[in-house]
Design a protein around this motif. Structure first.
Motif, mmCIF file in Angstrom:
data_model
loop_
_atom_site.group_PDB
_atom_site.id
_atom_site.type_symbol
_atom_site.label_atom_id
_atom_site.label_comp_id
_atom_site.label_asym_id
_atom_site.label_seq_id
_atom_site.Cartn_x
_atom_site.Cartn_y
_atom_site.Cartn_z
ATOM 1 N N ASN A 22 0.840 -1.200 0.000
ATOM 2 C CA ASN A 22 0.000 0.000 0.000
ATOM 3 C C ASN A 22 0.876 1.250 0.000
ATOM 4 O OD1 ASN A 22 -2.574 -1.234 0.067
ATOM 5 N ND2 ASN A 22 -2.289 -1.702 2.249
ATOM 6 N N ILE A 23 0.429 2.262 -0.722
ATOM 7 C CA ILE A 23 1.184 3.518 -0.802
ATOM 8 C C ILE A 23 0.914 4.319 0.472
ATOM 9 C CG2 ILE A 23 1.507 5.652 -2.098
ATOM 10 C CD1 ILE A 23 0.402 4.149 -4.558
ATOM 11 N N ILE A 24 1.981 4.595 1.231
ATOM 12 C CA ILE A 24 1.815 5.372 2.468
ATOM 13 C C ILE A 24 2.212 6.832 2.281
ATOM 14 C CG2 ILE A 24 2.097 3.370 3.977
ATOM 15 C CD1 ILE A 24 4.997 4.243 4.454
ATOM 16 N N SER A 25 2.960 7.132 1.182
ATOM 17 C CA SER A 25 3.297 8.533 0.926
ATOM 18 C C SER A 25 3.692 8.722 -0.539
ATOM 19 C CB SER A 25 4.439 9.003 1.824
ATOM 20 O OG SER A 25 5.666 8.415 1.438
ATOM 21 N N ILE A 26 3.323 9.877 -1.088
ATOM 22 C CA ILE A 26 3.784 10.321 -2.408
ATOM 23 C C ILE A 26 4.531 11.617 -2.170
ATOM 24 C CG2 ILE A 26 3.095 11.081 -4.699
ATOM 25 C CD1 ILE A 26 0.645 9.285 -4.468
ATOM 26 N N ASP A 27 5.815 11.598 -2.402
ATOM 27 C CA ASP A 27 6.691 12.677 -1.974
ATOM 28 C C ASP A 27 6.987 13.719 -3.049
ATOM 29 O OD1 ASP A 27 7.553 11.636 0.834
ATOM 30 O OD2 ASP A 27 7.790 9.917 -0.507
ATOM 31 N N GLY B 105 8.070 8.071 -3.752
ATOM 32 C CA GLY B 105 6.973 7.552 -2.930
ATOM 33 C C GLY B 105 7.448 6.394 -2.080
ATOM 34 N N LYS C 124 -2.707 7.115 -6.169
ATOM 35 C CA LYS C 124 -2.986 7.976 -5.022
ATOM 36 C C LYS C 124 -2.560 7.275 -3.734
ATOM 37 C CE LYS C 124 -6.995 10.085 -7.265
ATOM 38 N NZ LYS C 124 -8.456 10.314 -7.194
ATOM 39 N N LYS C 125 -2.373 8.069 -2.716
ATOM 40 C CA LYS C 125 -1.996 7.533 -1.410
ATOM 41 C C LYS C 125 -3.083 6.584 -0.906
ATOM 42 C CE LYS C 125 -0.732 9.021 3.270
ATOM 43 N NZ LYS C 125 -0.536 10.188 4.150
ATOM 44 N N ASN D 139 4.059 0.606 2.255
ATOM 45 C CA ASN D 139 3.989 0.095 3.627
ATOM 46 C C ASN D 139 5.002 -1.037 3.805
ATOM 47 O OD1 ASN D 139 3.345 -0.789 6.154
ATOM 48 N ND2 ASN D 139 1.196 -1.197 5.730
#
Length: 373
Positions: free
Chosen positions: A99-104, A118, A200-201, A121
């Protein structure tokens, strides 16, 4: 009045007498007589036309413009449509699932090689790493003790080797888990611009799911397909003119390479032209028109294509020729080798020094009396 009547009656009397004389002849003899008279009449008409031409005033001549033929340079180009591409234009995907926890980053942001784009998890992987570290710590202590005993010649070699193997296995497992954790951090493989973010996050990411689009268009290239008939004329290193109609931009560059394979579908080969693009004006997938020279000759006879006409015998134009004291238009057939940019390369039919009619050519026919402007 009497003289007028007599003059009018005399031709009628001659006509009547000629008609009576003709009636006395057979049809075959009449036909021969008429053909003889017709032939003599044609000669008289031709002689009269020549006399009229020679006696005509210059005011009756058609005014034209003439150009003397000299040596000219002729160049022939082929034009093909190409497409702009960029080597550094990729879709970034994670190397592992999670799972995406951040898009930096944001779209349009410049990034450098190694910058974090990005993160996924990694809680489960981290727990496995912590567990391995605990076991490795115990295994290391046991190995160190077994090693000291072995150095004192106490214990068996098997026990020493088992302790060593167990420690090394846990070390390898820890490195594998840490590498797996690193794969959950998505980084930029080269300097560029984040053109689009696809996810998306909170969404699930993976190796088969596009995450973001990264481009670097400091250097781009144009690739085009060219018919195999030009294979002997187009080589790497030759100059090409490139036009980008959508952005009204033109530039010149050398051909970087030509492909070594002919496409069996359209009987063509690929040509690639590399371009520097510091202002990023040229975008990937932009259409470009390539002009590549395939023929050139310095000393040639070249005429404007617009003055060349055609009939059933071939291509021709009009020359200005002297006939006695008069200047007349002379219909002259020619052989055309190549045509480009409204110019025709003449192979035969005319020569250096001839004067061609370049204005007023549509108003003349063979033998028309002309005067020059």
């Amino acid at each position: 009045m009497k003289k007028i009547l007599i003059a009018a009656i005399i031709p009628l009397l001659f006509a009547c007498s000629a008609k009576n004389a003709d009636n006395e002849l057979s049809k075959e003899d009449q036909l021969k007589k008429y053909k003889t008279e017709f032939s003599a009449l044609k000669k008289k008409i031709s002689a009269l036309e020549k006399e009229i031409k020679s006696e005509s005033n210059t005011d009756e001549a058609i005014s034209v413009a003439v150009t003397e033929i000299t040596n000219s340079k002729f160049e022939h180009f082929i034009q093909v449509t190409g497409n702009v591409e960029a080597d550094k234009n990729i879709t970034i995907t994670p190397e592992t699932n999670g799972n995406i926890i951040s898009i930096d980053v944001i779209e349009g942001q410049k990034v450098k090689k190694g910058d974090v784009i990005g993160k996924l998890n990694t809680a489960q992987i981290q727990r496995s790493i912590d567990e391995v570290k605990t076991n490795l710590k115990l295994s290391t202590i046991l190995f160190e003790r077994q090693e000291r005993l072995w150095n004192q010649k106490i214990g068996s070699e098997v026990e020493y080797l088992e302790a060593k193997a167990n420690k090394e296995a846990l070390e390898s497992k820890r490195k594998a888990l840490e590498a797996q954790k690193d794969m959950a951090i998505i980084t930029a493989p080269f300097n560029g611009i984040i053109d689009e973010i696809h996810q998306k996050k909170g969404e699930l990411a993976g190796p088969t799911i596009p995450f973001a689009q990264l481009v670097n268009i400091d250097q781009v290239y144009v690739e085009a397909d060219i018919a195999e008939t030009y294979l002997n004329y187009i080589k790497a290193g030759e100059k090409a003119e490139l036009e980008f109609p959508a952005i009204d931009f033109r530039t010149n560059a050398s051909i970087y390479r030509t492909s070594n394979i002919i496409d069996p579908g359209n009987r063509s080969f690929k040509v690639r032209v590399n371009l520097n693009n510091p202002g990023h004006k040229i975008k990937p997938n932009l259409i470009s028109v390539l002009k590549i020279k395939d023929f050139e000759i310095d000393n040639a006879i070249v005429v404007p294509s617009i003055i060349v006409k055609k009939d059933f015998e071939g291509s021709y134009l009009y020359l200005a020729k002297k006939e006695g004291k008069n200047l007349v238009a002379k219909k002259t057939y020619i052989q055309i080798s190549k045509t480009y940019n409204n110019l025709s390369l003449i192979e035969s039919g005319i020569q250096l020094g001839d004067k061609i009619i370049t204005e007023g050519y549509s108003q003349v026919v063979n033998g028309t009396l002309i005067s020059t402007k």
